[in-house]
Motif scaffolding. Structure first.
Motif, PDB file in Angstrom:
ATOM      1  N   LYS A 127      35.827  38.489  44.453  1.00 33.62           N
ATOM      2  CA  LYS A 127      34.746  37.776  43.773  1.00 33.62           C
ATOM      3  C   LYS A 127      35.092  37.512  42.310  1.00 33.62           C
ATOM      4  O   LYS A 127      34.866  36.426  41.786  1.00 33.62           O
ATOM      5  CB  LYS A 127      33.431  38.571  43.864  1.00 33.62           C
ATOM      6  CG  LYS A 127      32.258  37.824  43.191  1.00 33.62           C
ATOM      7  CD  LYS A 127      30.938  38.524  43.415  1.00 33.62           C
ATOM      8  CE  LYS A 127      29.762  37.927  42.645  1.00 33.62           C
ATOM      9  NZ  LYS A 127      29.960  36.642  41.965  1.00 33.62           N
ATOM     10  N   ALA A 128      35.685  38.519  41.655  1.00 29.56           N
ATOM     11  CA  ALA A 128      36.058  38.356  40.239  1.00 29.56           C
ATOM     12  C   ALA A 128      37.092  37.239  40.082  1.00 29.56           C
ATOM     13  O   ALA A 128      37.020  36.427  39.148  1.00 29.56           O
ATOM     14  CB  ALA A 128      36.602  39.672  39.690  1.00 29.56           C
ATOM     15  N   MET A 129      38.076  37.184  41.014  1.00 27.20           N
ATOM     16  CA  MET A 129      39.098  36.131  40.945  1.00 27.20           C
ATOM     17  C   MET A 129      38.464  34.746  41.136  1.00 27.20           C
ATOM     18  O   MET A 129      38.724  33.815  40.378  1.00 27.20           O
ATOM     19  CB  MET A 129      40.181  36.369  42.010  1.00 27.20           C
ATOM     20  CG  MET A 129      41.072  37.567  41.704  1.00 27.20           C
ATOM     21  SD  MET A 129      42.038  38.096  43.144  1.00 27.20           S
ATOM     22  CE  MET A 129      43.156  36.719  43.347  1.00 27.20           C
ATOM     23  N   ILE A 130      37.603  34.648  42.152  1.00 27.93           N
ATOM     24  CA  ILE A 130      36.946  33.359  42.419  1.00 27.93           C
ATOM     25  C   ILE A 130      36.100  32.936  41.220  1.00 27.93           C
ATOM     26  O   ILE A 130      36.138  31.775  40.792  1.00 27.93           O
ATOM     27  CB  ILE A 130      36.085  33.448  43.706  1.00 27.93           C
ATOM     28  CG1 ILE A 130      37.000  33.616  44.930  1.00 27.93           C
ATOM     29  CG2 ILE A 130      35.188  32.223  43.860  1.00 27.93           C
ATOM     30  CD1 ILE A 130      36.273  33.937  46.234  1.00 27.93           C
ATOM     31  N   ASP A 131      35.362  33.885  40.652  1.00 29.43           N
ATOM     32  CA  ASP A 131      34.493  33.553  39.514  1.00 29.43           C
ATOM     33  C   ASP A 131      35.286  33.063  38.309  1.00 29.43           C
ATOM     34  O   ASP A 131      34.891  32.106  37.645  1.00 29.43           O
ATOM     35  CB  ASP A 131      33.632  34.769  39.117  1.00 29.43           C
ATOM     36  CG  ASP A 131      32.525  35.052  40.132  1.00 29.43           C
ATOM     37  OD1 ASP A 131      32.220  34.155  40.951  1.00 29.43           O
ATOM     38  OD2 ASP A 131      31.963  36.175  40.117  1.00 29.43           O
ATOM     39  N   GLN A 132      36.415  33.735  38.035  1.00 33.55           N
ATOM     40  CA  GLN A 132      37.212  33.289  36.878  1.00 33.55           C
ATOM     41  C   GLN A 132      37.789  31.893  37.107  1.00 33.55           C
ATOM     42  O   GLN A 132      37.817  31.068  36.189  1.00 33.55           O
ATOM     43  CB  GLN A 132      38.334  34.295  36.566  1.00 33.55           C
ATOM     44  CG  GLN A 132      37.800  35.594  35.979  1.00 33.55           C
ATOM     45  CD  GLN A 132      38.863  36.394  35.225  1.00 33.55           C
ATOM     46  OE1 GLN A 132      39.921  35.896  34.864  1.00 33.55           O
ATOM     47  NE2 GLN A 132      38.557  37.662  34.962  1.00 33.55           N
ATOM     48  N   VAL A 133      38.236  31.622  38.331  1.00 29.23           N
ATOM     49  CA  VAL A 133      38.789  30.283  38.618  1.00 29.23           C
ATOM     50  C   VAL A 133      37.671  29.247  38.577  1.00 29.23           C
ATOM     51  O   VAL A 133      37.814  28.173  37.973  1.00 29.23           O
ATOM     52  CB  VAL A 133      39.528  30.269  39.980  1.00 29.23           C
ATOM     53  CG1 VAL A 133      39.933  28.854  40.366  1.00 29.23           C
ATOM     54  CG2 VAL A 133      40.770  31.169  39.909  1.00 29.23           C
ATOM     55  N   MET A 134      36.538  29.561  39.174  1.00 29.27           N
ATOM     56  CA  MET A 134      35.416  28.609  39.178  1.00 29.27           C
ATOM     57  C   MET A 134      34.900  28.305  37.772  1.00 29.27           C
ATOM     58  O   MET A 134      34.441  27.199  37.506  1.00 29.27           O
ATOM     59  CB  MET A 134      34.272  29.139  40.053  1.00 29.27           C
ATOM     60  CG  MET A 134      34.484  28.949  41.546  1.00 29.27           C
ATOM     61  SD  MET A 134      34.645  27.202  42.062  1.00 29.27           S
ATOM     62  CE  MET A 134      32.981  26.594  41.740  1.00 29.27           C
ATOM     63  N   ALA A 135      35.003  29.293  36.883  1.00 25.38           N
ATOM     64  CA  ALA A 135      34.512  29.082  35.516  1.00 25.38           C
ATOM     65  C   ALA A 135      35.237  27.928  34.822  1.00 25.38           C
ATOM     66  O   ALA A 135      34.683  27.275  33.934  1.00 25.38           O
ATOM     67  CB  ALA A 135      34.651  30.368  34.707  1.00 25.38           C
ATOM     68  N   LEU A 136      36.492  27.674  35.227  1.00 24.53           N
ATOM     69  CA  LEU A 136      37.240  26.566  34.617  1.00 24.53           C
ATOM     70  C   LEU A 136      37.153  25.267  35.440  1.00 24.53           C
ATOM     71  O   LEU A 136      37.600  24.230  35.001  1.00 24.53           O
ATOM     72  CB  LEU A 136      38.724  26.941  34.447  1.00 24.53           C
ATOM     73  CG  LEU A 136      39.076  27.840  33.269  1.00 24.53           C
ATOM     74  CD1 LEU A 136      40.573  28.087  33.221  1.00 24.53           C
ATOM     75  CD2 LEU A 136      38.617  27.241  31.943  1.00 24.53           C
ATOM     76  N   HIS A 137      36.605  25.367  36.655  1.00 21.17           N
ATOM     77  CA  HIS A 137      36.561  24.180  37.536  1.00 21.17           C
ATOM     78  C   HIS A 137      35.114  23.762  37.781  1.00 21.17           C
ATOM     79  O   HIS A 137      34.517  24.147  38.776  1.00 21.17           O
ATOM     80  CB  HIS A 137      37.226  24.490  38.888  1.00 21.17           C
ATOM     81  CG  HIS A 137      38.689  24.732  38.806  1.00 21.17           C
ATOM     82  ND1 HIS A 137      39.223  25.888  38.279  1.00 21.17           N
ATOM     83  CD2 HIS A 137      39.746  23.980  39.182  1.00 21.17           C
ATOM     84  CE1 HIS A 137      40.546  25.828  38.338  1.00 21.17           C
ATOM     85  NE2 HIS A 137      40.894  24.691  38.882  1.00 21.17           N
ATOM     86  N   GLU A 138      34.551  22.945  36.886  1.00 13.40           N
ATOM     87  CA  GLU A 138      33.177  22.485  37.151  1.00 13.40           C
ATOM     88  C   GLU A 138      33.241  21.419  38.251  1.00 13.40           C
ATOM     89  O   GLU A 138      34.265  20.796  38.474  1.00 13.40           O
ATOM     90  CB  GLU A 138      32.530  21.839  35.917  1.00 13.40           C
ATOM     91  CG  GLU A 138      32.596  22.636  34.632  1.00 13.40           C
ATOM     92  CD  GLU A 138      33.806  22.278  33.778  1.00 13.40           C
ATOM     93  OE1 GLU A 138      33.866  21.125  33.308  1.00 13.40           O
ATOM     94  OE2 GLU A 138      34.676  23.150  33.614  1.00 13.40           O
ATOM     95  N   ASP A 139      32.141  21.201  38.871  1.00 10.79           N
ATOM     96  CA  ASP A 139      31.928  20.153  39.896  1.00 10.79           C
ATOM     97  C   ASP A 139      32.975  20.109  41.004  1.00 10.79           C
ATOM     98  O   ASP A 139      33.326  19.010  41.422  1.00 10.79           O
ATOM     99  CB  ASP A 139      31.891  18.707  39.326  1.00 10.79           C
ATOM    100  CG  ASP A 139      31.692  18.590  37.832  1.00 10.79           C
ATOM    101  OD1 ASP A 139      30.726  19.186  37.377  1.00 10.79           O
ATOM    102  OD2 ASP A 139      32.487  17.915  37.152  1.00 10.79           O
ATOM    103  N   VAL A 140      33.506  21.228  41.465  1.00 14.70           N
ATOM    104  CA  VAL A 140      34.374  21.105  42.639  1.00 14.70           C
ATOM    105  C   VAL A 140      33.498  21.131  43.901  1.00 14.70           C
ATOM    106  O   VAL A 140      32.454  21.769  43.926  1.00 14.70           O
ATOM    107  CB  VAL A 140      35.484  22.188  42.717  1.00 14.70           C
ATOM    108  CG1 VAL A 140      36.451  22.064  41.565  1.00 14.70           C
ATOM    109  CG2 VAL A 140      34.902  23.576  42.788  1.00 14.70           C
ATOM    110  N   LYS A 141      33.933  20.394  44.919  1.00 16.03           N
ATOM    111  CA  LYS A 141      33.170  20.335  46.175  1.00 16.03           C
ATOM    112  C   LYS A 141      33.711  21.350  47.187  1.00 16.03           C
ATOM    113  O   LYS A 141      33.012  21.768  48.090  1.00 16.03           O
ATOM    114  CB  LYS A 141      33.280  18.937  46.787  1.00 16.03           C
ATOM    115  CG  LYS A 141      32.580  17.830  46.006  1.00 16.03           C
ATOM    116  CD  LYS A 141      32.346  16.626  46.946  1.00 16.03           C
ATOM    117  CE  LYS A 141      31.832  15.406  46.215  1.00 16.03           C
ATOM    118  NZ  LYS A 141      32.901  14.611  45.601  1.00 16.03           N
TER     119      LYS A 141
END
Length: 473
Positions: A127-141
């Motif tokens: 979850k921590a890895m996904i959250d850090q990556v998602m924090a830099l990737h807005e609007d991904v589908k």
């Protein structure tokens, strides 16, 4: 069927677990990918993502900075390329589990490849890895959560105990972890659909898959990189996935990194055939089932293996594959399009490329790598193993004792010296070309694997000659 293949999403996979290109090179390549027919990118950062805080150890010395990631993402957006991040969350987690901080989360104590699915802490890590990556990737589908090749699953101590309970199977264990990760994505990012590699699911019964609840949560990405992939088998697999409740599937082909673990040059024909087979599968499947295709470009077979074909070397292959998908087939016209877009005069499909020049970013690397791969080892072996003056009068026995026949020396010393200076010049040019695209660690690794073994042998013979001549005098 041209319309359907032309309309499907085409993601170019960038595998950063080896030879990750500099951000400036990616900026040059993105417009070309768009022009060739890409509609998006599948970004597998592995250890090049700027993980921070407790995840800091995952970050390689040459990792991208947050600013570089943002720049690449905004350049992709400017080109109209959709970005799908990929983070391994089950198998192929060597880049995480090799570190002492995370070694206690391995499924099998001595193997760093698979995550222990029983530990709460494993899920927290993912979850921590996904959250850090998602924090830099807005609007991904979409978000690709990996999950291929989970070797040794079920062989850890906790798994063995769990599997002793009634009705528990390795398949259920696998599905429960995929479900946990996918649910975590769904609850934190409701607009994002998780994608998984399909190999762990392929052999499962329809009943097992349907009962797991996984089909409602993820889209499987069916991967096959063979030139002779079984079209009918794939069509049946898609039908099976549909019956289990998966709404959409993805395909995954390969434009490089699938024909040999230490391959340095590309046979475009192999990859072209792979894409033509996938087009065939698409034409025989219902139009509404296919979400898109990812063209994979593996850079290592796993975190610990050597580098395979470098990205600049593979651009002609990627170009042919993208254009083939875009046009629903391959033709002389497609070949001409590719030659024009790459600034190449003679694209070779069924043989390895000759050392022809192109004008695309990094094309000088292709030219020089081709030269090295074709001629370096063979020219050095020719001199050291097949030149009768070397084998007859300057053998390892002679070299060790600094013995040399002065007349014989003139028969091969000029050849050895000129061969050495020729290759030193080529390698210097290659080094300079690679510095524009890659970090030092990549250049070192590639040179040590592909150049130094032969070059050092040649250097040694020239040095030994000099020594022997000195000893004579």
């Amino acid at each position: 069927n041209r319309g359907r293949s032309g309309g499907m999403r085409r993601l170019v996979h960038l595998d950063m677990k080896g030879a990750a290109p500099r951000a400036a090179y990616l900026a040059e390549v993105l417009p070309l990918l768009r022009a060739l027919g890409a509609t998006g990118l599948l970004l597998e950062y592995e250890d090049t993502f700027p993980y921070a805080g407790p995840l800091g150890p995952l970050r390689a010395p040459h990792a991208y900075s947050p600013g570089e990631v943002r720049a690449v993402l905004s350049q992709a957006r400017a080109q109209g390329l959709e970005v799908v991040p990929l983070v391994q969350t089950f198998g192929h987690m060597e880049f995480v589990l090799k570190h002492k901080e995370f070694a206690h989360l391995r499924e099998v104590k001595v193997f760093p490849n698979a995550l222990n699915p029983h530990k709460e802490e494993s899920r927290a890590l993912v979850k921590a890895m996904i959250d850090q990556v998602m924090a830099l990737h807005e609007d991904v589908k979409w978000f690709h959560i990996g999950c291929d090749e989970v070797y040794y699953l079920g062989e850890g101590e906790e798994s063995k105990q769990w599997l002793q309970q009634e009705d528990n199977t390795p398949e259920k264990l696998c599905l429960s972890h995929i479900k946990a990760v996918a649910s975590c994505v769904a609850s934190s990012y409701p607009a994002v659909t998780p994608i998984v590699w399909d190999d762990m699911l392929r052999g499962m019964s329809e009943e097992t898959l349907a009962e797991s609840g996984v089909p409602q949560l993820v889209q499987p990405m069916i991967w096959d990189y063979a030139a002779d992939l079984d079209v009918e088998g794939k069509v049946h697999l898609i039908e099976k996935y549909r019956r289990c409740g998966f709404s959409k599937v993805w395909f995954a082909s390969a434009f490089k990194g699938a024909t040999g673990v230490n391959q340095s040059l590309i046979l475009i024909g192999h990859h072209l055939k792979n894409h033509l087979q996938w087009l065939e599968v698409a034409s025989k499947s219902p139009a509404d089932v296919l979400e898109g295709i990812a063209l994979t470009g593996w850079q290592r077979y796993d975190h610990f293996s050597v580098l395979c074909e470098l990205l600049p070397v593979a651009i002609p292959s990627l170009a042919v594959c993208l254009q083939t998908l875009k046009n629903g087939g391959y033709s002389e016209k497609v070949k001409e399009n590719v030659e024009e877009l790459l600034g190449m005069s003679n694209l070779e499909i069924d043989t390895f490329m000759s050392t022809s020049l192109g004008t695309f970013p990094g094309s000088n690397i292709l030219t020089l790598v081709t030269q090295v791969s074709f001629y370096l080892k063979s020219s050095v072996d020719e001199l050291l193993e097949r030149n009768r003056y070397v084998t007859g009068w300057f053998s390892p026995y002679h070299r060790k004792r600094k013995m040399i026949h002065p007349i014989i020396m003139h028969h091969f010393q000029p050849d050895a010296v000129s061969l050495l200076s020729k290759w030193n010049a080529v390698v210097q040019d290659l080094q300079a070309a690679m510095e524009q695209v890659f970090h030092t660690c990549t250049i070192e690794e590639w040179m040590e694997e592909n150049v130094y073994p032969s070059l050092q042998k040649l250097q040694q013979v020239v040095d030994d000659l000099d020594e022997a001549i000195k000893a004579q005098n």
